[in-house]
Design a protein around this motif. Sequence first.
Motif, PDB file in Angstrom:
ATOM      1  N   ARG A  25      13.804 -15.935  25.347  1.00  0.00           N
ATOM      2  CA  ARG A  25      12.919 -16.683  24.465  1.00  0.00           C
ATOM      3  C   ARG A  25      13.629 -17.095  23.175  1.00  0.00           C
ATOM      4  O   ARG A  25      14.401 -16.340  22.593  1.00  0.00           O
ATOM      5  CB  ARG A  25      11.693 -15.830  24.102  1.00  0.00           C
ATOM      6  CG  ARG A  25      10.661 -16.613  23.304  1.00  0.00           C
ATOM      7  CD  ARG A  25       9.606 -15.722  22.679  1.00  0.00           C
ATOM      8  NE  ARG A  25       8.652 -16.546  21.941  1.00  0.00           N
ATOM      9  CZ  ARG A  25       8.877 -17.069  20.727  1.00  0.00           C
ATOM     10  NH1 ARG A  25      10.010 -16.829  20.120  1.00  0.00           N
ATOM     11  NH2 ARG A  25       7.963 -17.821  20.137  1.00  0.00           N
ATOM     12  N   PRO A  27      13.099 -19.113  19.214  1.00  0.00           N
ATOM     13  CA  PRO A  27      12.121 -19.616  18.239  1.00  0.00           C
ATOM     14  C   PRO A  27      11.967 -21.116  18.433  1.00  0.00           C
ATOM     15  O   PRO A  27      12.909 -21.813  18.812  1.00  0.00           O
ATOM     16  CB  PRO A  27      12.758 -19.272  16.891  1.00  0.00           C
ATOM     17  CG  PRO A  27      14.213 -19.101  17.177  1.00  0.00           C
ATOM     18  CD  PRO A  27      14.298 -18.563  18.569  1.00  0.00           C
ATOM     19  N   THR A  28      10.779 -21.609  18.159  1.00  0.00           N
ATOM     20  CA  THR A  28      10.477 -23.008  18.445  1.00  0.00           C
ATOM     21  C   THR A  28      10.378 -23.881  17.207  1.00  0.00           C
ATOM     22  O   THR A  28      10.422 -25.108  17.308  1.00  0.00           O
ATOM     23  CB  THR A  28       9.150 -23.101  19.216  1.00  0.00           C
ATOM     24  OG1 THR A  28       8.117 -22.467  18.441  1.00  0.00           O
ATOM     25  CG2 THR A  28       9.262 -22.389  20.561  1.00  0.00           C
ATOM     26  N   ALA A  29      10.226 -23.276  16.022  1.00  0.00           N
ATOM     27  CA  ALA A  29      10.056 -24.036  14.792  1.00  0.00           C
ATOM     28  C   ALA A  29      10.230 -23.095  13.610  1.00  0.00           C
ATOM     29  O   ALA A  29      10.168 -21.866  13.769  1.00  0.00           O
ATOM     30  CB  ALA A  29       8.665 -24.681  14.751  1.00  0.00           C
ATOM     31  N   ASP A  32       8.487 -19.358  13.169  1.00  0.00           N
ATOM     32  CA  ASP A  32       8.211 -18.664  14.426  1.00  0.00           C
ATOM     33  C   ASP A  32       8.915 -17.306  14.376  1.00  0.00           C
ATOM     34  O   ASP A  32      10.117 -17.203  14.601  1.00  0.00           O
ATOM     35  CB  ASP A  32       8.728 -19.493  15.602  1.00  0.00           C
ATOM     36  CG  ASP A  32       8.440 -18.838  16.956  1.00  0.00           C
ATOM     37  OD1 ASP A  32       7.933 -17.696  16.971  1.00  0.00           O
ATOM     38  OD2 ASP A  32       8.721 -19.467  17.990  1.00  0.00           O
ATOM     39  N   HIS A  34       8.470 -14.482  16.154  1.00  0.00           N
ATOM     40  CA  HIS A  34       8.513 -13.618  17.328  1.00  0.00           C
ATOM     41  C   HIS A  34       9.949 -13.173  17.604  1.00  0.00           C
ATOM     42  O   HIS A  34      10.907 -13.767  17.107  1.00  0.00           O
ATOM     43  CB  HIS A  34       7.949 -14.348  18.553  1.00  0.00           C
ATOM     44  CG  HIS A  34       6.495 -14.667  18.449  1.00  0.00           C
ATOM     45  ND1 HIS A  34       6.033 -15.833  17.871  1.00  0.00           N
ATOM     46  CD2 HIS A  34       5.388 -13.976  18.830  1.00  0.00           C
ATOM     47  CE1 HIS A  34       4.707 -15.853  17.913  1.00  0.00           C
ATOM     48  NE2 HIS A  34       4.292 -14.740  18.477  1.00  0.00           N
ATOM     49  N   GLU A  36      13.425 -12.953  19.035  1.00  0.00           N
ATOM     50  CA  GLU A  36      14.313 -13.889  19.719  1.00  0.00           C
ATOM     51  C   GLU A  36      15.096 -13.117  20.778  1.00  0.00           C
ATOM     52  O   GLU A  36      15.949 -12.291  20.455  1.00  0.00           O
ATOM     53  CB  GLU A  36      15.287 -14.530  18.728  1.00  0.00           C
ATOM     54  CG  GLU A  36      16.272 -15.484  19.386  1.00  0.00           C
ATOM     55  CD  GLU A  36      17.528 -15.716  18.562  1.00  0.00           C
ATOM     56  OE1 GLU A  36      18.316 -16.600  18.930  1.00  0.00           O
ATOM     57  OE2 GLU A  36      17.720 -14.992  17.562  1.00  0.00           O
ATOM     58  N   HIS A  47      15.264 -27.672  21.885  1.00  0.00           N
ATOM     59  CA  HIS A  47      14.754 -26.495  21.183  1.00  0.00           C
ATOM     60  C   HIS A  47      15.356 -26.365  19.778  1.00  0.00           C
ATOM     61  O   HIS A  47      15.187 -25.341  19.132  1.00  0.00           O
ATOM     62  CB  HIS A  47      15.063 -25.224  21.976  1.00  0.00           C
ATOM     63  CG  HIS A  47      14.145 -24.994  23.135  1.00  0.00           C
ATOM     64  ND1 HIS A  47      14.201 -25.743  24.287  1.00  0.00           N
ATOM     65  CD2 HIS A  47      13.126 -24.122  23.316  1.00  0.00           C
ATOM     66  CE1 HIS A  47      13.280 -25.326  25.137  1.00  0.00           C
ATOM     67  NE2 HIS A  47      12.615 -24.351  24.574  1.00  0.00           N
ATOM     68  N   TYR A  49      15.836 -27.307  15.740  1.00  0.00           N
ATOM     69  CA  TYR A  49      14.942 -27.659  14.638  1.00  0.00           C
ATOM     70  C   TYR A  49      15.608 -27.289  13.318  1.00  0.00           C
ATOM     71  O   TYR A  49      16.636 -26.629  13.282  1.00  0.00           O
ATOM     72  CB  TYR A  49      13.597 -26.930  14.773  1.00  0.00           C
ATOM     73  CG  TYR A  49      13.727 -25.425  14.689  1.00  0.00           C
ATOM     74  CD1 TYR A  49      13.656 -24.762  13.463  1.00  0.00           C
ATOM     75  CD2 TYR A  49      13.949 -24.648  15.829  1.00  0.00           C
ATOM     76  CE1 TYR A  49      13.794 -23.389  13.375  1.00  0.00           C
ATOM     77  CE2 TYR A  49      14.091 -23.273  15.750  1.00  0.00           C
ATOM     78  CZ  TYR A  49      14.012 -22.647  14.528  1.00  0.00           C
ATOM     79  OH  TYR A  49      14.162 -21.288  14.439  1.00  0.00           O
ATOM     80  N   GLU A 180      15.339 -16.731  13.454  1.00  0.00           N
ATOM     81  CA  GLU A 180      14.374 -17.345  12.547  1.00  0.00           C
ATOM     82  C   GLU A 180      13.882 -16.359  11.502  1.00  0.00           C
ATOM     83  O   GLU A 180      13.702 -16.716  10.334  1.00  0.00           O
ATOM     84  CB  GLU A 180      13.192 -17.921  13.323  1.00  0.00           C
ATOM     85  CG  GLU A 180      12.163 -18.637  12.470  1.00  0.00           C
ATOM     86  CD  GLU A 180      12.760 -19.783  11.644  1.00  0.00           C
ATOM     87  OE1 GLU A 180      12.232 -20.052  10.541  1.00  0.00           O
ATOM     88  OE2 GLU A 180      13.748 -20.389  12.085  1.00  0.00           O
ATOM     89  N   ARG A 184      14.199 -16.923   7.467  1.00  0.00           N
ATOM     90  CA  ARG A 184      13.042 -16.858   6.567  1.00  0.00           C
ATOM     91  C   ARG A 184      13.229 -15.761   5.527  1.00  0.00           C
ATOM     92  O   ARG A 184      12.875 -15.932   4.344  1.00  0.00           O
ATOM     93  CB  ARG A 184      11.766 -16.610   7.372  1.00  0.00           C
ATOM     94  CG  ARG A 184      11.455 -17.675   8.395  1.00  0.00           C
ATOM     95  CD  ARG A 184      11.133 -19.006   7.763  1.00  0.00           C
ATOM     96  NE  ARG A 184       9.774 -19.046   7.246  1.00  0.00           N
ATOM     97  CZ  ARG A 184       9.183 -20.141   6.812  1.00  0.00           C
ATOM     98  NH1 ARG A 184       9.830 -21.291   6.808  1.00  0.00           N
ATOM     99  NH2 ARG A 184       7.954 -20.102   6.360  1.00  0.00           N
TER     100      ARG A 184
END
Length: 467
Positions: A25, A27-29, A32, A34, A36, A47, A49, A180, A184
């Motif tokens: 999996r 991150p999508t944006a 996100d 969750h 990785e 995918h 961004y 991600e 952040r």
Amino acid sequence: MSLPYARNARGEVAVGGPQGVFDGRMPTAPGDLHVEARGIAPVPEDHRYGGPGRLFTVWFAPNLTMTGVFTGTVGIALGLDFSTALVAVVLGTLLGAVPTAYLGTWGSQTGAGQLPLARLAFGRAVVVPGALQWLSSIAWDALIGLFGGDALAQLCGWPFWLGVLVMMAAQGALGVLGYEVIHRLQTVMTFALAAAFVALTVKLLSGAHTTPAATAHGADRAGAFVLTCTIALSLALSWAPYASDFSRYLPRTASRPRMFWYTLAGIGVSFVAVQALGLWGAAVFTDQTARGVDTLLGGGALGAFGLLAVALAALSSNAMNDYSGSLALQTMGVRLPRPAAAALAALLGFPLVLWMHAADTTARFQNVLLFVGYWIPGFVAIVAVDWLARARARGGAPVDLAAESARPRPWWPALVAFAAAFAAAVPFMSTSLYVGPVAHALHGADTAYGVAFLAALLVYAPLRLRR
């Protein structure tokens, strides 16, 4: 172990072999958060961004650590005055940051991390720099966790080992969460840590504090200048094997010049700032730098805030060490899921912190700092030459990892150049454990990094470019 790139059923670039460990999996944006699960498999273009601006914060915040401050004190300890040591710090930092900024631009072009990309040059011999990078990430965990764990222990009234244990557990968790979350975190920490270091700087400048006069003169002064420059260079250059790990989700259309300059600014400004602080407050910042921060800020709420900032800075930096260490371990061919590999790096850093804290912290700190980086200049020279050769062969076409891996290079030229670079550097090394004959003749000046880079270039370029 060679893990070639290939196309999967969806046309995505993937790592050869079963995909359960290296894929996963993504991150999508932005935002996100969750876990990785993605390992060394390149990130597909659909995918990607984000923008180049986020590279400033991801490279700025992790350097606002007491490791950088303590490194700054070395110039004064070697007998330099403040102005001379500051020039050495600025010069060394810029020399080390340029390769990192350049390598970081490869992430958006390929979707791959730095060590996985090194497979193009090293072939199956990538296990050698992969192992060194993995071990270096653990060593950096210790170098930075030493101060972060100490600050946390003093802040909470814990024994040192418990502060380190909590620090390692927290940074391991961030490394598990991945790309991600780290981006952040560094965005938030850029503002929080900058405020803390500004407060520390104001407090330092407002005190009746003067930097000591130079005690090294003549050739000894020149040697101390070069060694200070090299130590600063080693800090900035240590990020080079991580560089594209934190740009691999950027779209291919991201401006490469902007990526370069944002990365260079993030590394350069942060490292120069904290090392300058160390130079100015060298008399205050002792081996136990967390205690020095608390004392300098006068204890109480402000002292607690300073200790918290030291701990958070270590957390920010070591999360990146654990993340990149997990990619390095997979690059070696170890089929361990990336989150588990990140947790393992944090776990192994714990006993190394205790070892560094048990005796002469200054000597062990300097030795580990230099030794974990001596292999990097040769690595940079080799992968840069291979990259430029491939770019010339493509004639300006976009990078296609599957196509590039279809043109495998023999493994031995890179390995021979890598070994030659380290061997050539040995006489030029200067640490408290070993001083090479050339370094001794140069009054302690450590020029091993430059020698290693030139040696790798001179050995590898003719082998790589010959038809």
